[in-house]
Scaffold this motif. Sequence first.
Motif, PDB file in Angstrom:
ATOM      1  N   TYR A   1      38.444  34.252  66.787  1.00  0.00           N
ATOM      2  CA  TYR A   1      39.683  34.502  66.052  1.00  0.00           C
ATOM      3  C   TYR A   1      39.966  33.457  64.977  1.00  0.00           C
ATOM      4  O   TYR A   1      41.004  33.486  64.327  1.00  0.00           O
ATOM      5  CB  TYR A   1      40.864  34.610  67.028  1.00  0.00           C
ATOM      6  N   GLY A   2      39.048  32.524  64.793  1.00  0.00           N
ATOM      7  CA  GLY A   2      39.136  31.563  63.694  1.00  0.00           C
ATOM      8  C   GLY A   2      37.960  31.806  62.761  1.00  0.00           C
ATOM      9  O   GLY A   2      37.915  32.806  62.058  1.00  0.00           O
TER      10      GLY A   2
ATOM     11  N   VAL B   1      46.684  30.155  57.649  1.00  0.00           N
ATOM     12  CA  VAL B   1      46.231  31.524  57.907  1.00  0.00           C
ATOM     13  C   VAL B   1      46.864  32.021  59.206  1.00  0.00           C
ATOM     14  O   VAL B   1      46.811  31.335  60.228  1.00  0.00           O
ATOM     15  CB  VAL B   1      44.692  31.609  58.010  1.00  0.00           C
TER      16      VAL B   1
ATOM     17  N   THR C   1      46.432  34.819  62.001  1.00  0.00           N
ATOM     18  CA  THR C   1      45.424  35.746  62.514  1.00  0.00           C
ATOM     19  C   THR C   1      46.068  36.760  63.454  1.00  0.00           C
ATOM     20  O   THR C   1      46.777  36.381  64.391  1.00  0.00           O
ATOM     21  CB  THR C   1      44.302  35.003  63.254  1.00  0.00           C
TER      22      THR C   1
ATOM     23  N   GLN D   1      42.731  38.247  59.251  1.00  0.00           N
ATOM     24  CA  GLN D   1      43.197  36.938  58.821  1.00  0.00           C
ATOM     25  C   GLN D   1      43.962  37.170  57.521  1.00  0.00           C
ATOM     26  O   GLN D   1      43.395  37.567  56.510  1.00  0.00           O
ATOM     27  CB  GLN D   1      42.025  35.978  58.645  1.00  0.00           C
TER      28      GLN D   1
ATOM     29  N   SER E   1      50.493  34.031  54.479  1.00  0.00           N
ATOM     30  CA  SER E   1      50.542  33.328  55.761  1.00  0.00           C
ATOM     31  C   SER E   1      51.396  32.069  55.666  1.00  0.00           C
ATOM     32  O   SER E   1      52.204  31.775  56.563  1.00  0.00           O
ATOM     33  CB  SER E   1      49.122  32.948  56.207  1.00  0.00           C
TER      34      SER E   1
ATOM     35  N   TRP F   1      47.313  29.456  62.200  1.00  0.00           N
ATOM     36  CA  TRP F   1      46.532  28.273  61.847  1.00  0.00           C
ATOM     37  C   TRP F   1      47.240  27.561  60.690  1.00  0.00           C
ATOM     38  O   TRP F   1      47.088  27.942  59.539  1.00  0.00           O
ATOM     39  CB  TRP F   1      45.120  28.660  61.424  1.00  0.00           C
TER      40      TRP F   1
ATOM     41  N   ALA G   1      44.305  25.682  58.262  1.00  0.00           N
ATOM     42  CA  ALA G   1      43.160  26.559  58.460  1.00  0.00           C
ATOM     43  C   ALA G   1      41.982  26.205  57.563  1.00  0.00           C
ATOM     44  O   ALA G   1      40.847  26.049  58.035  1.00  0.00           O
ATOM     45  CB  ALA G   1      43.563  28.014  58.216  1.00  0.00           C
TER      46      ALA G   1
END
Length: 342
Positions: free
Chosen positions: A51-52, A194, A196, A244, A250, A289, A292
């Motif tokens: 997820y990153g 970011v 997600t 993302q 974000s 994040w 990020a």
Amino acid sequence: MTVAIVGAGAAGAAIAYSLREAGADVTVFEKSRGVCGRAATRRREGCRYDYGANYVKDDDERVTRLLTEELDTDGLVEIEDPVWTFDGEGAISEGRDGDERKRTYEAGITQIAKRLFARTDATVHRETRVGAVSREDGDWSLADTEDTDLGTFDTLVLTPPAPQTAELLATTRWDDGRRVTLHDAVAAVDYASVFTAVCHYPFTLDRPWYALVNTDRNHQVGWLSREELKPGHVPDGESLLVAQMGHDWSGERIDDDPQDVLRQSVGHVTELLGDDRVADPDWTDTQGWRYALPNDGLSGNAHRECEAAGLYVAGDWVVGEARVHAALRNGLDVGERIAERH
């Protein structure tokens, strides 16, 4: 030689790996429960999902050799489907990555750090946040945020994202102009946030691509990938989207209620794909994040000047390339310099 590494991300793991034959006593302090930082994997309801960072690009010969020859390759897999592009209007176009190879693991991308650390004798303390650093009698003394002594080391490596490294350097007790110069250089590294959104569906999406990337940064979605195309990640007949969201979008919402941001994210993904089924995932996950992606790298030579005092920094932000292979390569390089100095 005693070495303290703050952060068990890709760079920190690569440093420990580089020092495995240098006779170093390596201790790693990681604030979270897991390793590999933003190259992160979770498990839920029979699925694994990154997820990153999504994969490791085949862009560095040294890193490719590390993953495909030096480390255990069991479960190392390639994503064969292509990455396509879309613009600010949501128009999807074919192709971007050509013959680029994209690697991860059946068990998730965190396997990179786990396998690197497994090849070392490093001691990894998880859920331990370094809160204070001081220079005393030529060594580096560390304490956690509760002022508990974490030990004294002749070499210190800071690998958290630049804003967090700058915070630590700002309070470091070392009366030397090099610290101030390094702090200012690190603090100047700009980061993008970011959000997600992870969405699971009990059906298969039929698309000719693995992922979509927004090329003009004018869309609410920055990246959208299909985790089911990674071998071993999602059971047959199911789909798992990892969205993302765009950097500006974000950043404006990173402190908002995650569930509200999730609902907005799902709406934008649904519109991008033109598929109303996507609007109703059967389960979801989120991650904000804050730090990020570095937008640039570390300027000047302050970090190299501090190395004579046993203070190093490492990470993708040092070289200004927000990629796992960049963090790994920088970590390998820093580890080699530490070994050479001793």
